[in-house]
Design an enzyme around this catalytic site. Structure first.
Site, mmCIF file in Angstrom:
data_model
loop_
_atom_site.group_PDB
_atom_site.id
_atom_site.type_symbol
_atom_site.label_atom_id
_atom_site.label_comp_id
_atom_site.label_asym_id
_atom_site.label_seq_id
_atom_site.Cartn_x
_atom_site.Cartn_y
_atom_site.Cartn_z
ATOM 1 N N ASP A 32 -17.741 -29.465 -7.353
ATOM 2 C CA ASP A 32 -17.562 -28.006 -7.382
ATOM 3 C C ASP A 32 -16.682 -27.628 -6.187
ATOM 4 O O ASP A 32 -16.845 -28.187 -5.098
ATOM 5 C CB ASP A 32 -18.943 -27.329 -7.256
ATOM 6 C CG ASP A 32 -18.950 -25.876 -7.713
ATOM 7 O OD1 ASP A 32 -19.771 -25.530 -8.575
ATOM 8 O OD2 ASP A 32 -18.143 -25.079 -7.196
ATOM 9 N N GLY A 37 -19.176 -21.087 -7.139
ATOM 10 C CA GLY A 37 -20.482 -21.743 -6.993
ATOM 11 C C GLY A 37 -21.010 -21.573 -5.574
ATOM 12 O O GLY A 37 -20.300 -21.092 -4.684
ATOM 13 N N TYR A 143 -9.776 -15.240 -22.698
ATOM 14 C CA TYR A 143 -10.914 -16.112 -22.369
ATOM 15 C C TYR A 143 -11.295 -16.976 -23.580
ATOM 16 O O TYR A 143 -11.387 -18.205 -23.495
ATOM 17 C CB TYR A 143 -12.102 -15.261 -21.913
ATOM 18 C CG TYR A 143 -13.366 -16.053 -21.729
ATOM 19 C CD1 TYR A 143 -13.456 -17.016 -20.732
ATOM 20 C CD2 TYR A 143 -14.459 -15.866 -22.574
ATOM 21 C CE1 TYR A 143 -14.622 -17.761 -20.577
ATOM 22 C CE2 TYR A 143 -15.619 -16.602 -22.414
ATOM 23 C CZ TYR A 143 -15.689 -17.548 -21.420
ATOM 24 O OH TYR A 143 -16.834 -18.292 -21.274
ATOM 25 N N LYS A 147 -10.892 -21.291 -24.221
ATOM 26 C CA LYS A 147 -11.992 -22.190 -24.595
ATOM 27 C C LYS A 147 -11.699 -22.857 -25.937
ATOM 28 O O LYS A 147 -11.979 -24.042 -26.134
ATOM 29 C CB LYS A 147 -13.310 -21.407 -24.644
ATOM 30 C CG LYS A 147 -13.779 -20.950 -23.271
ATOM 31 C CD LYS A 147 -14.256 -22.146 -22.448
ATOM 32 C CE LYS A 147 -14.800 -21.771 -21.103
ATOM 33 N NZ LYS A 147 -15.362 -22.905 -20.362
ATOM 34 N N PHE A 209 -22.142 0.866 -22.432
ATOM 35 C CA PHE A 209 -20.756 0.943 -22.893
ATOM 36 C C PHE A 209 -20.708 1.237 -24.397
ATOM 37 O O PHE A 209 -20.505 0.345 -25.199
ATOM 38 C CB PHE A 209 -20.014 -0.357 -22.582
ATOM 39 C CG PHE A 209 -19.905 -0.673 -21.115
ATOM 40 C CD1 PHE A 209 -19.773 0.337 -20.175
ATOM 41 C CD2 PHE A 209 -19.922 -1.994 -20.666
ATOM 42 C CE1 PHE A 209 -19.665 0.048 -18.820
ATOM 43 C CE2 PHE A 209 -19.812 -2.292 -19.314
ATOM 44 C CZ PHE A 209 -19.691 -1.265 -18.389
ATOM 45 N N ARG A 222 -26.498 -8.186 -29.067
ATOM 46 C CA ARG A 222 -26.122 -9.492 -28.509
ATOM 47 C C ARG A 222 -27.298 -10.447 -28.652
ATOM 48 O O ARG A 222 -28.431 -10.038 -28.925
ATOM 49 C CB ARG A 222 -25.769 -9.364 -27.017
ATOM 50 C CG ARG A 222 -24.465 -8.626 -26.743
ATOM 51 C CD ARG A 222 -23.266 -9.457 -27.172
ATOM 52 N NE ARG A 222 -22.012 -8.775 -26.904
ATOM 53 C CZ ARG A 222 -21.435 -7.873 -27.706
ATOM 54 N NH1 ARG A 222 -22.025 -7.522 -28.831
ATOM 55 N NH2 ARG A 222 -20.285 -7.323 -27.381
HETATM 56 N N1 UFG Z 1 -22.989 -3.694 -21.205
HETATM 57 C C1 UFG Z 1 -23.269 -2.386 -20.889
HETATM 58 N N2 UFG Z 1 -23.227 -2.026 -19.573
HETATM 59 C C2 UFG Z 1 -22.936 -2.900 -18.561
HETATM 60 C C3 UFG Z 1 -22.650 -4.254 -18.903
HETATM 61 C C4 UFG Z 1 -22.679 -4.609 -20.245
HETATM 62 O O1 UFG Z 1 -23.542 -1.573 -21.766
HETATM 63 O O2 UFG Z 1 -22.912 -2.508 -17.387
HETATM 64 C C5 UFG Z 1 -23.059 -4.126 -22.611
HETATM 65 C C6 UFG Z 1 -21.764 -4.683 -23.152
HETATM 66 O O3 UFG Z 1 -20.957 -3.659 -23.687
HETATM 67 C C7 UFG Z 1 -22.265 -5.658 -24.214
HETATM 68 C C8 UFG Z 1 -23.613 -6.134 -23.670
HETATM 69 O O4 UFG Z 1 -23.993 -5.170 -22.712
HETATM 70 O O5 UFG Z 1 -22.487 -4.968 -25.400
HETATM 71 C C9 UFG Z 1 -23.533 -7.501 -23.023
HETATM 72 O O6 UFG Z 1 -22.489 -7.481 -22.050
HETATM 73 P P1 UFG Z 1 -22.293 -8.645 -20.996
HETATM 74 O O7 UFG Z 1 -21.123 -8.250 -20.152
HETATM 75 O O8 UFG Z 1 -23.569 -8.954 -20.324
HETATM 76 O O9 UFG Z 1 -21.949 -9.895 -21.916
HETATM 77 P P2 UFG Z 1 -20.798 -10.063 -23.025
HETATM 78 O O10 UFG Z 1 -21.493 -10.044 -24.349
HETATM 79 O O11 UFG Z 1 -19.692 -9.121 -22.843
HETATM 80 O O12 UFG Z 1 -20.198 -11.483 -22.645
HETATM 81 C C10 UFG Z 1 -20.940 -12.668 -22.709
HETATM 82 C C11 UFG Z 1 -20.417 -13.634 -21.658
HETATM 83 C C12 UFG Z 1 -18.981 -14.009 -21.948
HETATM 84 C C13 UFG Z 1 -18.866 -14.489 -23.367
HETATM 85 C C14 UFG Z 1 -19.458 -13.522 -24.329
HETATM 86 C C15 UFG Z 1 -19.460 -14.128 -25.668
HETATM 87 O O13 UFG Z 1 -20.485 -13.052 -20.385
HETATM 88 O O14 UFG Z 1 -18.582 -15.023 -21.067
HETATM 89 O O15 UFG Z 1 -20.803 -13.217 -23.970
HETATM 90 O O16 UFG Z 1 -19.988 -13.245 -26.560
HETATM 91 F F1 UFG Z 1 -17.568 -14.647 -23.685
#
Ligand code: UFG
Length: 331
Positions: A32, A37, A143, A147, A209, A222
């Site tokens: 790492d 990290g 992103y 991948k 959001f 999710r």
């Molecule tokens: N959200 C909010 N408020 C916040 C943060 C997030 O409402 O302050 C919502 C987002 O809109 C989303 C959900 O919460 O609907 C989850 O958001 P995250 O940012 O926690 O996670 P993501 O689903 O955007 O992303 C995650 C990983 C990514 C990956 C993705 C794949 O962090 O690396 O899942 O689906 F690519």
């Protein structure tokens, strides 16, 4: 005994995998560069840390040879969808060139088993849910593209160099080590569970959001999967490759769609505090609904998530936040 070298083993998911590997009696070396990290995370796993960059093929092949590694778990990568839209050069450099350098180092040594951290973001906007491994992969951000580029390279590396691989496509990694030693420490923290917990603790503001999605409560669905369950999937995948199993990909989630509102409710239950929130606009690039079918890995490897309840996931994250309000000690 064969050794596993874990790139990004001082990071969030990597450190939990290292802990699980160690508990299963595997010899592990962390590789790492500590850019994201934490030295403290690697110390707490009790595993040797080689501070090095994945782009340094010479160095990494030396580490692989010296440790007699037969396998690499490759976690070292950038992970923010939003940042990848702003900085595709950085994302292609770290996630594509970086992974290619790791594979090159493997080719230059005897390591022939590769476990790759992939993502639900390779699927883009799903055309059906739950998302199975056969679902078309059409990323909608850099992103996901980076991948997917490596996923697509892997069969060629197998044919040419005999590298056996498993790509694990994580949905929403969440939670923390139930023993309290390891947890999530991103700077800045973008993920919904730690952000909602911090809001409950009065440490940051919190916005949902978008509440106008086509879902029961209007917020995004999710699939939150506990980081220790991800860790056990890595071990199952490596065991299968070592036993002669075929290279393949698996989706990793709980298969339980959970809305942002339900996450907030869970945080309020677990913390016994209110999460002060506002409703903000949709975040660009957020699909409304993302959840996995993990039937394939259950069927083929007998893997099962153990910490699937959202309250349990939030509880482990909350305990980590309480004991480490500013993350790992070195910051
Ligand atoms: N959200 C909010 N408020 C916040 C943060 C997030 O409402 O302050 C919502 C987002 O809109 C989303 C959900 O919460 O609907 C989850 O958001 P995250 O940012 O926690 O996670 P993501 O689903 O955007 O992303 C995650 C990983 C990514 C990956 C993705 C794949 O962090 O690396 O899942 O689906 F690519």
């Amino acid at each position: 005994m064969s050794t596993v070298v874990v790139t990004g083993g001082a990071g969030y998911i990597g450190s939990h995998a290292v802990k699980a590997l160690r508990a299963s009696g595997t010899v592990v070396v962390i590789y790492d560069n500590l850019s994201a990290g934490h030295r403290a995370a690697s110390l707490r796993t009790g595993v040797p840390l080689e501070v090095g960059d994945i782009h340094d093929v010479e160095r990494l092949s030396e580490v692989l040879r010296a440790s007699k590694a037969d396998a690499v778990m490759h976690f070292a990568a950038w992970l923010s969808v939003g940042d990848s839209v702003r900085d595709p050069i950085g994302y292609y450099r770290n996630n594509v060139s970086g992974a290619l350098a790791v594979l090159q180092a493997m080719v230059a040594s005897d390591a022939r088993h590769f476990i790759f951290s992939s993502t639900a973001a390779t699927f883009g906007n799903p055309i059906e849910t739950p998302i199975t491994e056969d679902h078309p992969q059409r990323p909608i951000n850099a992103y996901g593209e980076t991948k997917l580029a490596i996923e697509r390279a892997l069969p060629h590396f197998e044919r040419a160099y005999g590298i056996k691989w498993t790509a694990l496509r994580y949905f929403n990694a969440a939670g923390a080590d139930p023993d309290g030693a390891l947890g999530e420490d991103h700077d800045p923290e973008i993920h919904v569970i730690p952000r909602a917990i911090d809001a409950a603790l009065g440490r940051n503001s919190f916005a949902i959001f978008g509440d106008d999605y086509d879902t029961a409560d209007g917020t995004c669905l999710r699939d939150y999967i506990h980081v220790m369950d991800l860790a056990s999937a890595h071990i199952a995948a490596l065991d299968a490759l070592r036993a002669g199993g075929a290279s393949t990909s698996y989706n990793l989630g709980n298969g339980r769609p959970t809305s942002v509102r339900e996450v907030v409710d869970a945080v309020e239950r677990v913390t016994s505090r209110v999460v002060p929130l506002t409703i903000g606009p949709r975040r660009p690039g957020d699909p409304g609904v993302l959840f996995a079918s993990s039937e394939k890995i259950k069927r083929e490897l007998g893997w099962r998530p153990r910490l699937e309840e959202i309250d349990v996931i939030v509880e482990t994250a909350y305990r980590w936040r309480q004991s480490h309000p500013d993350g790992y000690p070195e910051r």
